[in-house]
Design a protein around this motif. Structure first.
Motif, PDB file in Angstrom:
ATOM      1  N   THR A 324     -63.069 -20.751 -29.014  1.00 44.98           N
ATOM      2  CA  THR A 324     -61.568 -21.056 -29.376  1.00 44.98           C
ATOM      3  C   THR A 324     -60.841 -20.911 -27.875  1.00 44.98           C
ATOM      4  N   VAL A 325     -59.907 -21.954 -27.856  1.00 39.71           N
ATOM      5  CA  VAL A 325     -58.883 -21.822 -26.734  1.00 39.71           C
ATOM      6  C   VAL A 325     -57.468 -21.567 -27.113  1.00 39.71           C
ATOM      7  N   SER A 326     -56.665 -20.811 -26.312  1.00 45.70           N
ATOM      8  CA  SER A 326     -55.153 -20.652 -26.687  1.00 45.70           C
ATOM      9  C   SER A 326     -54.610 -20.059 -25.595  1.00 45.70           C
ATOM     10  N   GLY A 327     -53.384 -20.366 -25.293  1.00 41.53           N
ATOM     11  CA  GLY A 327     -52.656 -19.877 -23.944  1.00 41.53           C
ATOM     12  C   GLY A 327     -51.411 -20.531 -24.016  1.00 41.53           C
ATOM     13  N   LEU A 393     -66.954 -16.742 -28.557  1.00 44.13           N
ATOM     14  CA  LEU A 393     -65.953 -16.300 -27.462  1.00 44.13           C
ATOM     15  C   LEU A 393     -64.351 -16.828 -27.821  1.00 44.13           C
ATOM     16  N   ALA A 394     -63.428 -16.015 -27.558  1.00 38.88           N
ATOM     17  CA  ALA A 394     -62.128 -16.477 -27.746  1.00 38.88           C
ATOM     18  C   ALA A 394     -61.347 -16.276 -26.359  1.00 38.88           C
ATOM     19  N   ILE A 395     -60.730 -17.437 -26.157  1.00 38.23           N
ATOM     20  CA  ILE A 395     -59.863 -17.448 -24.927  1.00 38.23           C
ATOM     21  C   ILE A 395     -58.446 -17.420 -25.266  1.00 38.23           C
ATOM     22  N   THR A 398     -52.909 -12.113 -23.937  1.00 39.83           N
ATOM     23  CA  THR A 398     -53.343 -10.819 -24.126  1.00 39.83           C
ATOM     24  C   THR A 398     -53.074 -10.021 -25.344  1.00 39.83           C
ATOM     25  N   PRO A 399     -52.411 -10.281 -26.155  1.00 34.34           N
ATOM     26  CA  PRO A 399     -52.513  -9.873 -27.758  1.00 34.34           C
ATOM     27  C   PRO A 399     -53.575 -10.398 -28.540  1.00 34.34           C
ATOM     28  N   LEU A 400     -53.926 -11.661 -28.416  1.00 33.29           N
ATOM     29  CA  LEU A 400     -55.326 -12.059 -28.926  1.00 33.29           C
ATOM     30  C   LEU A 400     -56.403 -11.652 -28.603  1.00 33.29           C
ATOM     31  N   VAL A 401     -56.586 -11.441 -27.268  1.00 31.69           N
ATOM     32  CA  VAL A 401     -57.559 -10.590 -26.474  1.00 31.69           C
ATOM     33  C   VAL A 401     -57.818  -9.385 -27.116  1.00 31.69           C
ATOM     34  N   LEU A 412     -61.343 -13.534 -23.371  1.00 30.44           N
ATOM     35  CA  LEU A 412     -60.952 -13.611 -21.951  1.00 30.44           C
ATOM     36  C   LEU A 412     -59.380 -13.923 -22.053  1.00 30.44           C
ATOM     37  N   TYR A 413     -58.803 -13.455 -21.076  1.00 33.64           N
ATOM     38  CA  TYR A 413     -57.439 -13.720 -21.123  1.00 33.64           C
ATOM     39  C   TYR A 413     -57.259 -14.952 -20.090  1.00 33.64           C
ATOM     40  N   PHE A 414     -56.350 -15.878 -20.682  1.00 30.98           N
ATOM     41  CA  PHE A 414     -56.480 -17.295 -20.461  1.00 30.98           C
ATOM     42  C   PHE A 414     -55.942 -17.242 -18.900  1.00 30.98           C
ATOM     43  N   THR A 415     -54.869 -16.644 -18.881  1.00 32.24           N
ATOM     44  CA  THR A 415     -54.024 -16.981 -17.377  1.00 32.24           C
ATOM     45  C   THR A 415     -54.803 -16.314 -16.117  1.00 32.24           C
ATOM     46  N   ASN A 416     -55.285 -15.195 -16.260  1.00 29.98           N
ATOM     47  CA  ASN A 416     -55.789 -14.557 -15.088  1.00 29.98           C
ATOM     48  C   ASN A 416     -57.318 -15.008 -15.006  1.00 29.98           C
TER      49      ASN A 416
END
Length: 496
Positions: A324-327, A393-395, A398-401, A412-416
């Motif tokens: 899953t992807v979010s950011g 895996l969830a991308i 920070t709070p989701l991670v 994984l933290y999307f931004t970094n």
């Protein structure tokens, strides 16, 4: 930075005190950056996006006016992300805010800082309180001692994400640059003529891209007789002139609404999506070719030459997992496309940014492959998607991670870790597999840790203890009784 206290009530309560120009600005923001299900930002302060744009530009200084706690958080985050210059700050109190002295203080600060030996541009940013109170940055001089003055309002109640705040400043700068071009000849960017770009047909790129991506895009455009132009937000003022002078503008990040408006006002066609994966690259090159009036045979020859290379790279870097992807960066749909072409199953992609015409090709492509696309996604929606789809895996943010790691789900933290990688063309095809497959391989480690620690540190056992925690259900029952009693009293008072 995530506990923004800006609320719609703050804006409504002060609306009558605002100048007509400030009301017009906020109305335009409401149209450009429509709100989602939540009334205030769930990520970092939106003004960070505008502050970051100014801090990355050469011969540009930034002055901020807002609550001290907000300015502290913004400057801390800016320097955490590598800012190498100071941020100006104009403080205020209730008296200076109400009497109009704050505007005079800002004007004095601008005159003091406008040094043409050091600066081409001085950016002034109003945060929530000065914006809600109607501090009129529009009344600042447009130029002081040859230094441009760009004043913008970036309130948390008017600009939903820091990604869109980048567009607020980039759009304001493009608007000023366009007016300068219309007024007469302007200077070319440094090295522009030496590279032959003054006579070339260029494609301006909208979005804060990974440094390698513009070079890869340039390689993809070369067979079409085109060159990659400036990336907006730019690194120096003169690049804005070149961005406006493009043949085509590419909205790589689709939320740059104000910037698109300025490019279209300059008569430039704008193309959405980006050259990600094999399908994305082919579709994007066709769209660029059509907008730039490149013969279709030439476009198809370029596609036939590059797409097999991308497919080979994707095959060598396979990802066989549910992700899953979010950011909140605005490139979430592009990343999801690349994951799908790499072999991953992506049932959900959420972005904090709004739906715009420039992301439509990506939305349609993803939905045709069974992916749910959620614009203006909230943290609650992203967490619900993880619970619903149970990804390997969830991308995300920070709070989701954090929440996923508590559930022993690799994340994984999307931004970094994701957006800080090349995504375009052949370079992007293999860039995600190593970090994603490595994270998924940590599942066994998560399982061992969860088995070892059990429910330690969970619920009533959270925190640091010197002894074994002892539950006190009688204390909880008494507290509950007191809360119910208080609620009944308040309800009775409301009825009187």
């Amino acid at each position: 930075m995530s506990n923004c206290h800006a609320t719609p009530e703050m804006a409504l309560a002060q609306r009558q005190s605002q100048s007509a120009a400030t009301r017009e600005t906020l109305d335009r923001y409401a149209a450009d950056y429509p709100k989602g299900p939540h009334d205030q930002p769930q990520s970092m302060c939106p003004a960070f996006g505008a502050l970051r744009v100014g801090l990355r530009m050469r011969r540009t200084a930034t002055v901020v006016s807002g609550s001290a706690c907000c300015v502290y958080g913004l400057t801390f985050t800016s320097h955490f992300y590598g800012a190498k210059r100071s941020v100006g700050y104009v403080p205020f109190n209730s008296e200076s805010l109400v009497t109009g002295k704050l505007f005079e203080d800002i004007r004095d600060a601008v005159h003091e800082q406008a040094d043409p030996a050091r600066l081409d541009t001085l950016v002034v940013i109003n945060l929530c309180v000065p914006t809600a109170s109607g501090v009129p940055l529009q009344l600042l001089p447009k130029v002081i001692n040859g230094v441009r003055i760009i004043g913008i309002d970036v309130p948390g109640f008017g600009v939903p994400t820091h990604a869109e705040a980048k567009d607020v400043l980039a759009g304001a700068m493009l608007q000023r640059a366009r007016s300068e071009v219309e007024a007469g000849p302007v200077a070319a960017p440094k090295g522009w003529r030496e590279q032959g770009l003054d006579a070339a047909r260029t494609v301006s790129l909208l979005g804060e891209l990974f440094p390698a991506d513009p070079m890869v895009i340039g390689m993809l455009l070369a067979p079409l007789g085109l060159k990659a132009g400036p990336v907006v937000p730019t690194r120096e003022w003169r690049e804005l002139y070149a961005a406006l002078d493009c043949t085509v503008a590419a909205a790589i990040h689709p939320f740059y609404t104000a910037s698109v408006r300025e490019l279209q006002a300059a008569g430039r066609p704008v193309v959405g999506s980006a050259p990600v994966g094999a399908d994305g690259t082919a579709a994007w090159l066709r769209a660029i070719g059509e907008a730039a009036e490149v013969p279709s045979a030439r476009v198809e020859a370029a596609i036939a030459a590059i797409v097999p290379t991308i497919r080979s790279a994707l095959a060598r870097s396979s990802i066989q997992a549910k992700v899953t992807v979010s950011g909140y960066e605005g490139s979430e749909l592009l990343v999801a496309r690349l994951l799908v072409e790499s072999g991953a199953t992506v049932p959900y992609v959420g972005t904090a940014c709004p739906r715009t015409p420039w992301s439509e090709p990506d939305r349609l492509w993803l939905e045709a492959r069974g992916c749910e696309v959620q614009y203006r996604a909230s943290l609650e929606q992203d967490l619900a998607a993880v619970a619903r789809h149970r990804p390997q895996l969830a991308i995300g943010t920070t709070p989701l991670v954090q929440a996923c790691k508590e559930l022993a789900v690799p994340s994984l933290y999307f931004t970094n870790l994701i957006s800080a990688r090349p995504l375009m063309g052949p370079a992007g095809a293999g860039s995600l597999a190593q970090v994603i497959n490595g994270a998924i391989a940590n599942q066994a480690r998560f399982n061992r840790m969860r088995e070892f620690f059990g429910d330690t540190g969970q619920g009533d056992r959270a925190g640091v203890w010197t002894e074994v925690p002892v539950l006190r259900p009688e204390f909880r029952a008494e507290t509950r009784r007191q809360v119910i009693k208080l609620m009944k009293r308040r309800k009775a008072e409301e009825m009187v």
